[in-house]
Write an enzyme that holds these catalytic residues in place. Sequence first.
Site, PDB file in Angstrom:
ATOM      1  CG  LEU A  61      -1.622  -1.153   1.579  1.00  0.00           C
ATOM      2  CD1 LEU A  61      -2.981  -0.943   2.906  1.00  0.00           C
ATOM      3  CD2 LEU A  61      -3.454  -0.572   0.390  1.00  0.00           C
ATOM      4  N   GLY A  64       6.543   4.336   4.141  1.00  0.00           N
ATOM      5  CA  GLY A  64       6.590   5.739   5.050  1.00  0.00           C
ATOM      6  C   GLY A  64       7.794   5.587   5.527  1.00  0.00           C
ATOM      7  N   GLY A  66       8.811   5.033   8.564  1.00  0.00           N
ATOM      8  CA  GLY A  66       9.813   3.782   8.982  1.00  0.00           C
ATOM      9  C   GLY A  66       9.603   2.208   8.660  1.00  0.00           C
ATOM     10  N   GLY A  67       8.206   2.402   7.700  1.00  0.00           N
ATOM     11  CA  GLY A  67       8.432   0.609   7.101  1.00  0.00           C
ATOM     12  C   GLY A  67       7.717   0.966   5.896  1.00  0.00           C
ATOM     13  CB  THR A  68       7.047  -1.825   3.646  1.00  0.00           C
ATOM     14  OG1 THR A  68       8.536  -1.156   3.158  1.00  0.00           O
ATOM     15  CG2 THR A  68       6.334  -2.016   2.082  1.00  0.00           C
ATOM     16  CB  VAL A  69       1.455  -0.165   4.782  1.00  0.00           C
ATOM     17  CG1 VAL A  69       0.353  -0.394   5.386  1.00  0.00           C
ATOM     18  CG2 VAL A  69       2.022   0.995   5.685  1.00  0.00           C
ATOM     19  CE  LYS A  84       3.882   2.308  10.300  1.00  0.00           C
ATOM     20  NZ  LYS A  84       3.437   4.237  10.240  1.00  0.00           N
ATOM     21  CG  ASP A 191       4.595  12.792  12.970  1.00  0.00           C
ATOM     22  OD1 ASP A 191       4.547  13.969  12.771  1.00  0.00           O
ATOM     23  OD2 ASP A 191       4.622  12.146  12.259  1.00  0.00           O
TER      24      ASP A 191
HETATM   25  N1  LIG Z   1      -4.045   1.411   7.286  1.00  0.00           N
HETATM   26  C1  LIG Z   1      -4.324   1.325   6.373  1.00  0.00           C
HETATM   27  N2  LIG Z   1      -4.867   0.592   5.457  1.00  0.00           N
HETATM   28  C2  LIG Z   1      -4.972   1.474   4.119  1.00  0.00           C
HETATM   29  N3  LIG Z   1      -3.310   2.527   3.708  1.00  0.00           N
HETATM   30  C3  LIG Z   1      -2.781   2.792   4.934  1.00  0.00           C
HETATM   31  C4  LIG Z   1      -2.831   2.526   6.545  1.00  0.00           C
HETATM   32  N4  LIG Z   1      -2.016   2.684   6.547  1.00  0.00           N
HETATM   33  C5  LIG Z   1      -0.915   3.327   5.720  1.00  0.00           C
HETATM   34  N5  LIG Z   1      -1.125   2.719   4.581  1.00  0.00           N
HETATM   35  C6  LIG Z   1      -0.970   4.307   3.061  1.00  0.00           C
HETATM   36  O1  LIG Z   1       0.371   3.263   3.659  1.00  0.00           O
HETATM   37  C7  LIG Z   1       1.349   4.217   3.114  1.00  0.00           C
HETATM   38  C8  LIG Z   1       2.491   4.543   4.477  1.00  0.00           C
HETATM   39  O2  LIG Z   1       1.861   4.631   5.816  1.00  0.00           O
HETATM   40  P1  LIG Z   1       3.300   4.822   6.909  1.00  0.00           P
HETATM   41  O3  LIG Z   1       2.511   4.495   7.423  1.00  0.00           O
HETATM   42  O4  LIG Z   1       4.538   3.692   7.189  1.00  0.00           O
HETATM   43  O5  LIG Z   1       4.221   6.044   5.850  1.00  0.00           O
HETATM   44  P2  LIG Z   1       3.646   8.097   6.400  1.00  0.00           P
HETATM   45  O6  LIG Z   1       2.484   8.256   7.908  1.00  0.00           O
HETATM   46  O7  LIG Z   1       3.446   7.443   4.639  1.00  0.00           O
HETATM   47  O8  LIG Z   1       4.876   8.519   6.230  1.00  0.00           O
HETATM   48  P3  LIG Z   1       5.434   8.579   7.571  1.00  0.00           P
HETATM   49  O9  LIG Z   1       6.198   7.379   7.999  1.00  0.00           O
HETATM   50  O10 LIG Z   1       6.417  10.558   7.186  1.00  0.00           O
HETATM   51  O11 LIG Z   1       5.082   8.628   9.178  1.00  0.00           O
HETATM   52  C9  LIG Z   1       0.025   5.264   3.745  1.00  0.00           C
HETATM   53  O12 LIG Z   1       0.729   7.371   3.031  1.00  0.00           O
HETATM   54  C10 LIG Z   1      -0.833   5.448   3.451  1.00  0.00           C
HETATM   55  O13 LIG Z   1      -0.800   5.675   1.933  1.00  0.00           O
END
Ligand SMILES: Nc1ncnc2c1ncn2[C@@H]1O[C@H](COP(=O)(O)OP(=O)(O)OP(=O)(O)O)[C@@H](O)[C@H]1O
Length: 352
Positions: A61, A64, A66-69, A84, A191
């Site tokens: 998806l 970020g 910190g990792g991959t979702v 995540k 944040d």
């Molecule tokens: N619960 C979720 N359902 C659907 N998509 C999600 C979900 N959580 C995260 N994502 C997708 O994954 C991406 C990466 O999320 P992640 O929380 O790892 O980082 P981020 O919030 O984008 O950045 P940062 O690490 O700077 O906070 C998000 O931008 C979103 O598109």
Amino acid sequence: MTLVRERRHQQGLRLSPPPPPVSATADFTHRSLFPALSPASSPDSPAIIESLSDLEKVEVLGHGDGGTVYKVRHKKSSCIYALKVLRFDNNAATGILQQVAREAEILKLVDSPYVIRCHGVFDSGAFMSPDHSNNEGGGDLCFVMEYMEGGSLHDVLRARQRLPEQLISRVAKCVLQGLRYLHAMQIVHRDIKPSNLLINGRGEIKIADFGVSHMVAGADEACDLHMGTYAYMSPERFDPERWGGRNADGFAGDVWSLGLVVLQCYVGRFPLIGPGQKPDWPTLMCVICFGDQRLEMPETASPEFRSFIWRCLEKDWRKRAKVDELLDHPFVNKTCCASTDQELVNFVFPVD
Ligand SMILES: Nc1ncnc2c1ncn2[C@@H]1O[C@H](COP(=O)(O)OP(=O)(O)OP(=O)(O)O)[C@@H](O)[C@H]1O
């Protein structure tokens, strides 16, 4: 929907500390750190997740700092979740390990329709000892979260650039309700930014990502005053000496960040700097902490919108609006009524 998905992997305004190494694949053999939720407490997600081996990956998806979702499916029930995965090697700094442990702790406590629900946390056991002394070899930490079909507000802004005022008001209302819940639990998010606000297929907006949040009582704010994304950071967190940040309770900082997010939804870009200007640390320091911030208050915005923004972006945190005041503000009360959840759904998932 297609448009939103296509742009998911583009990077946002990121100024957080450097990321830890991230694994490309999830190791589905981890143990549970806190029990999966019972069906009764989770009507949207009837499955009980006992182990990560209950899940199969569907797609990535997003990534970020910190990792991959991943989008994952529960094999027995076919329920869809977001997983995540944070990967740590043995060089991971204790501060980062404490940060993710904090996220896991906070997720255990929260239960609100305005905050992302976590259905379980699993780890390889390497770094969750209370003093983080047993972290040789690193490991994964995996959060099984409620899946939000619309992705983040950052994804939506990338795809559509701006939101109409009445939909912005809807976003603001949901985030304020989430903040009211968190603040009542003495949790400061710290944040709030577009990529941490997620949207589901019912047009609901929820707060995600507790990596830099903390419980106010007993926490040592001075230690980690600067964690979080600098761009959305309030003056008292950015420059505590000048803005009396050492005495701030932290809640006002979440309100400042929300004000910036709301303004960004209207103007279509990060509002404190000019188009094409680099959001580096000195530039942000100048616009957030010194002199007149270069606020682009749009001519076309309603008086309610302007007044809401000014109340959020009051530099002195003692004079800034509190969450309850903002929930009563006409921009949230009146403007929001001019739209429905369905309109937000139609906006986020346009028919191609
Ligand atoms: N619960 C979720 N359902 C659907 N998509 C999600 C979900 N959580 C995260 N994502 C997708 O994954 C991406 C990466 O999320 P992640 O929380 O790892 O980082 P981020 O919030 O984008 O950045 P940062 O690490 O700077 O906070 C998000 O931008 C979103 O598109």
